[in-house]
Design a protein around this motif. Structure first.
Motif, mmCIF file in Angstrom:
data_model
loop_
_atom_site.group_PDB
_atom_site.id
_atom_site.type_symbol
_atom_site.label_atom_id
_atom_site.label_comp_id
_atom_site.label_asym_id
_atom_site.label_seq_id
_atom_site.Cartn_x
_atom_site.Cartn_y
_atom_site.Cartn_z
ATOM 1 N N PRO B 35 2.292 -15.230 19.627
ATOM 2 C CA PRO B 35 2.903 -14.704 18.407
ATOM 3 C C PRO B 35 1.938 -13.766 17.670
ATOM 4 O O PRO B 35 0.740 -13.774 17.936
ATOM 5 C CB PRO B 35 3.171 -15.965 17.575
ATOM 6 C CG PRO B 35 2.222 -16.983 18.084
ATOM 7 C CD PRO B 35 1.968 -16.655 19.531
ATOM 8 N N VAL B 36 2.489 -12.984 16.745
ATOM 9 C CA VAL B 36 1.667 -12.069 15.952
ATOM 10 C C VAL B 36 0.689 -12.874 15.101
ATOM 11 O O VAL B 36 1.089 -13.811 14.402
ATOM 12 C CB VAL B 36 2.566 -11.203 15.043
ATOM 13 C CG1 VAL B 36 1.732 -10.434 14.027
ATOM 14 C CG2 VAL B 36 3.408 -10.249 15.870
ATOM 15 N N ALA B 37 -0.589 -12.525 15.189
ATOM 16 C CA ALA B 37 -1.602 -13.264 14.444
ATOM 17 C C ALA B 37 -2.047 -12.519 13.185
ATOM 18 O O ALA B 37 -2.515 -13.125 12.235
ATOM 19 C CB ALA B 37 -2.812 -13.527 15.344
ATOM 20 N N ASP B 38 -1.868 -11.212 13.186
ATOM 21 C CA ASP B 38 -2.329 -10.400 12.057
ATOM 22 C C ASP B 38 -1.386 -10.573 10.851
ATOM 23 O O ASP B 38 -0.176 -10.379 10.985
ATOM 24 C CB ASP B 38 -2.367 -8.926 12.490
ATOM 25 C CG ASP B 38 -2.928 -8.029 11.408
ATOM 26 O OD1 ASP B 38 -4.073 -7.587 11.576
ATOM 27 O OD2 ASP B 38 -2.215 -7.782 10.403
ATOM 28 N N PRO B 39 -1.936 -10.936 9.673
ATOM 29 C CA PRO B 39 -1.059 -11.196 8.521
ATOM 30 C C PRO B 39 -0.244 -9.981 8.064
ATOM 31 O O PRO B 39 0.906 -10.136 7.651
ATOM 32 C CB PRO B 39 -2.011 -11.666 7.419
ATOM 33 C CG PRO B 39 -3.391 -11.294 7.874
ATOM 34 C CD PRO B 39 -3.348 -11.228 9.378
ATOM 35 N N VAL B 40 -0.821 -8.791 8.157
ATOM 36 C CA VAL B 40 -0.082 -7.587 7.720
ATOM 37 C C VAL B 40 1.079 -7.318 8.681
ATOM 38 O O VAL B 40 2.207 -7.052 8.249
ATOM 39 C CB VAL B 40 -1.014 -6.355 7.642
ATOM 40 C CG1 VAL B 40 -0.222 -5.096 7.327
ATOM 41 C CG2 VAL B 40 -2.092 -6.573 6.586
ATOM 42 N N VAL B 41 0.799 -7.429 9.966
ATOM 43 C CA VAL B 41 1.847 -7.196 10.960
ATOM 44 C C VAL B 41 2.949 -8.245 10.807
ATOM 45 O O VAL B 41 4.145 -7.941 10.867
ATOM 46 C CB VAL B 41 1.261 -7.230 12.394
ATOM 47 C CG1 VAL B 41 2.345 -6.991 13.430
ATOM 48 C CG2 VAL B 41 0.158 -6.192 12.551
ATOM 49 N N LEU B 79 7.042 2.874 6.376
ATOM 50 C CA LEU B 79 5.886 2.266 5.719
ATOM 51 C C LEU B 79 4.943 3.389 5.321
ATOM 52 O O LEU B 79 5.045 4.497 5.833
ATOM 53 C CB LEU B 79 5.163 1.346 6.702
ATOM 54 C CG LEU B 79 5.897 0.087 7.137
ATOM 55 C CD1 LEU B 79 5.209 -0.508 8.348
ATOM 56 C CD2 LEU B 79 5.937 -0.922 6.007
ATOM 57 N N ASP B 80 3.982 3.058 4.448
ATOM 58 C CA ASP B 80 2.978 4.077 4.149
ATOM 59 C C ASP B 80 2.121 4.288 5.402
ATOM 60 O O ASP B 80 2.014 3.401 6.252
ATOM 61 C CB ASP B 80 2.128 3.654 2.945
ATOM 62 C CG ASP B 80 1.352 2.392 3.206
ATOM 63 O OD1 ASP B 80 0.211 2.490 3.684
ATOM 64 O OD2 ASP B 80 1.905 1.287 2.971
ATOM 65 N N ALA B 81 1.547 5.473 5.488
ATOM 66 C CA ALA B 81 0.867 5.886 6.727
ATOM 67 C C ALA B 81 -0.248 4.927 7.139
ATOM 68 O O ALA B 81 -0.381 4.595 8.325
ATOM 69 C CB ALA B 81 0.318 7.298 6.547
ATOM 70 N N ALA B 82 -1.032 4.452 6.177
ATOM 71 C CA ALA B 82 -2.168 3.590 6.513
ATOM 72 C C ALA B 82 -1.693 2.274 7.132
ATOM 73 O O ALA B 82 -2.222 1.820 8.153
ATOM 74 C CB ALA B 82 -2.996 3.325 5.254
ATOM 75 N N LYS B 86 -2.226 0.890 11.056
ATOM 76 C CA LYS B 86 -2.849 -0.406 11.316
ATOM 77 C C LYS B 86 -1.956 -1.255 12.242
ATOM 78 O O LYS B 86 -2.422 -1.850 13.210
ATOM 79 C CB LYS B 86 -3.062 -1.129 9.975
ATOM 80 C CG LYS B 86 -3.812 -2.440 10.089
ATOM 81 C CD LYS B 86 -4.025 -3.004 8.679
ATOM 82 C CE LYS B 86 -4.161 -4.527 8.663
ATOM 83 N NZ LYS B 86 -5.083 -5.122 9.588
ATOM 84 N N ILE B 87 -0.671 -1.245 11.935
ATOM 85 C CA ILE B 87 0.274 -2.032 12.732
ATOM 86 C C ILE B 87 0.371 -1.480 14.154
ATOM 87 O O ILE B 87 0.350 -2.240 15.125
ATOM 88 C CB ILE B 87 1.668 -2.048 12.051
ATOM 89 C CG1 ILE B 87 1.577 -2.825 10.732
ATOM 90 C CG2 ILE B 87 2.723 -2.669 12.963
ATOM 91 C CD1 ILE B 87 2.816 -2.738 9.890
ATOM 92 N N THR B 88 0.442 -0.147 14.259
ATOM 93 C CA THR B 88 0.535 0.465 15.583
ATOM 94 C C THR B 88 -0.651 0.058 16.449
ATOM 95 O O THR B 88 -0.478 -0.346 17.604
ATOM 96 C CB THR B 88 0.585 2.007 15.478
ATOM 97 O OG1 THR B 88 1.610 2.355 14.556
ATOM 98 C CG2 THR B 88 0.880 2.643 16.827
ATOM 99 N N SER B 89 -1.862 0.116 15.878
ATOM 100 C CA SER B 89 -3.006 -0.210 16.732
ATOM 101 C C SER B 89 -2.984 -1.677 17.148
ATOM 102 O O SER B 89 -3.378 -2.007 18.263
ATOM 103 C CB SER B 89 -4.343 0.192 16.088
ATOM 104 O OG SER B 89 -4.343 -0.090 14.741
ATOM 105 N N TYR B 90 -2.495 -2.548 16.283
ATOM 106 C CA TYR B 90 -2.392 -3.967 16.668
ATOM 107 C C TYR B 90 -1.380 -4.147 17.815
ATOM 108 O O TYR B 90 -1.660 -4.814 18.815
ATOM 109 C CB TYR B 90 -1.969 -4.822 15.474
ATOM 110 C CG TYR B 90 -1.824 -6.289 15.814
ATOM 111 C CD1 TYR B 90 -2.919 -7.147 15.799
ATOM 112 C CD2 TYR B 90 -0.578 -6.811 16.199
ATOM 113 C CE1 TYR B 90 -2.785 -8.485 16.136
ATOM 114 C CE2 TYR B 90 -0.441 -8.142 16.547
ATOM 115 C CZ TYR B 90 -1.548 -8.981 16.507
ATOM 116 O OH TYR B 90 -1.413 -10.309 16.853
#
Lengths: 133, 163
Positions: B35-41, B79-82, B86-90
């Motif tokens: 599962p997704v581990a990154d909180p923002v993602v 979403l905003d670009a930043a 971040k999500i794309t790289s994850y």
């Protein structure tokens, strides 16, 4: 009569003092008020907006309640089947404390339901409604 | 009394065979997609639907999806670009073809080398795995959409897609 005056002014003072205790929600409302040049927000208008059916947005989401449910204190459900936490601030106290998040969802949800952006007046009314729920 | 040897033998063989298949299915073939581990993602991709495991699609699928967020399956999910970056790289780092993903090569079998499929539910392997699910089950009010994995796979949020 005099008693009633005292009580009324007491209530007014309480409202004023909570308004001046500026948390993120109050800041947000103040921003919307400034943008709308509004004299005030109304929970009743917010409720009307919340339950009203619109035809400008997507046909499968005519109203806020389509996903959020009719009961503000109960969980909603997205069309994907995912549960949405209740909109009532009393039940989900973490809500409306992050201005960017509030703006993000107004932007998305107003576009889907109304087919346009919500006005600062509408945002303020709606927030006033759910914060009081 | 005559003992019906033949039918009995056939019955026993069938039973043994089923037991074997069942045991294999339970022990070996676990369908695990981290599962997704990154909180923002998790927040950005998991508010409207299950935050789908990045290992379920190849990197090029995620790249295309993140570039078309203004029309995300009919919704504007910009979403905003930043944040988007971040999500794309994850997603790309944990994509199904990023390596080290045990079950992804199975799930992505049959996907053309240059293709960037957008729906997990249209992957050939996904379709064949779910071919026995009847139409009425998909339409059930607790299911509603094929994207609602948790309706049947109750541990999907933990990454397990066993029955």
């Amino acid at each position: 009569m005099k008693n009633m005056l005292v009580v009324t002014s007491g209530i007014v003072a309480m409202i004023l003092s909570t308004a001046t205790l500026a948390g993120p929600r109050e800041d947000l409302l103040a921003q919307y008020a400034a943008a709308a040049k509004a004299t005030g927000f109304s929970a009743a208008r917010g409720q009307a907006l919340h339950t009203q059916s619109f035809s400008g947005g997507k046909p499968d989401t005519p109203s806020c309640t389509t996903c959020h449910g009719k009961d503000t204190r109960g969980a909603g459900r997205a069309l994907t089947g995912k549960t949405i936490e209740p909109v009532a601030a009393s039940v989900t106290p973490t809500r409306y404390t992050d201005p960017a998040k509030v703006e993000k969802w107004f932007k998305r949800n107003c576009a889907e339901v109304l087919g346009r952006e919500c006005t600062p007046q509408e945002k303020g009314d709606w927030l006033t409604f759910v914060i009081g729920q | 009394m005559r003992i019906p040897y033949r039918p009995l033998a056939i019955g026993l063989v069938t039973l043994a065979f089923s037991a074997l298949v069942l045991a294999r299915a339970q022990a070996g073939d676990r369908h695990f997609f981290a599962p997704v581990a990154d909180p923002v993602v998790k927040e950005e991709c998991g508010s409207c639907h299950l935050a789908f495991a990045p290992s379920m699609l190849p990197a090029r699928s995620w790249q295309r999806m993140m570039g078309e967020l203004d029309n995300h399956f009919g919704d504007n999910a910009s979403l905003d670009a930043a944040t988007a970056e971040k999500i794309t790289s994850y997603l790309v780092a944990n994509a199904g073809d990023a390596g080290g993903q045990r079950y992804s090569s199975k799930l992505l079998k049959g996907v053309a080398a240059g293709a960037a499929p957008q729906r997990i539910t249209e992957l050939p392997k996904w379709v064949s795995e779910h071919r026995k699910v009847p139409d009425w089950e998909w339409r059930h009010k607790e299911v509603r959409t094929k994207a609602n994995c948790v309706a049947c796979h109750t541990a999907a949020e933990q990454g397990s897609y066993d029955e």
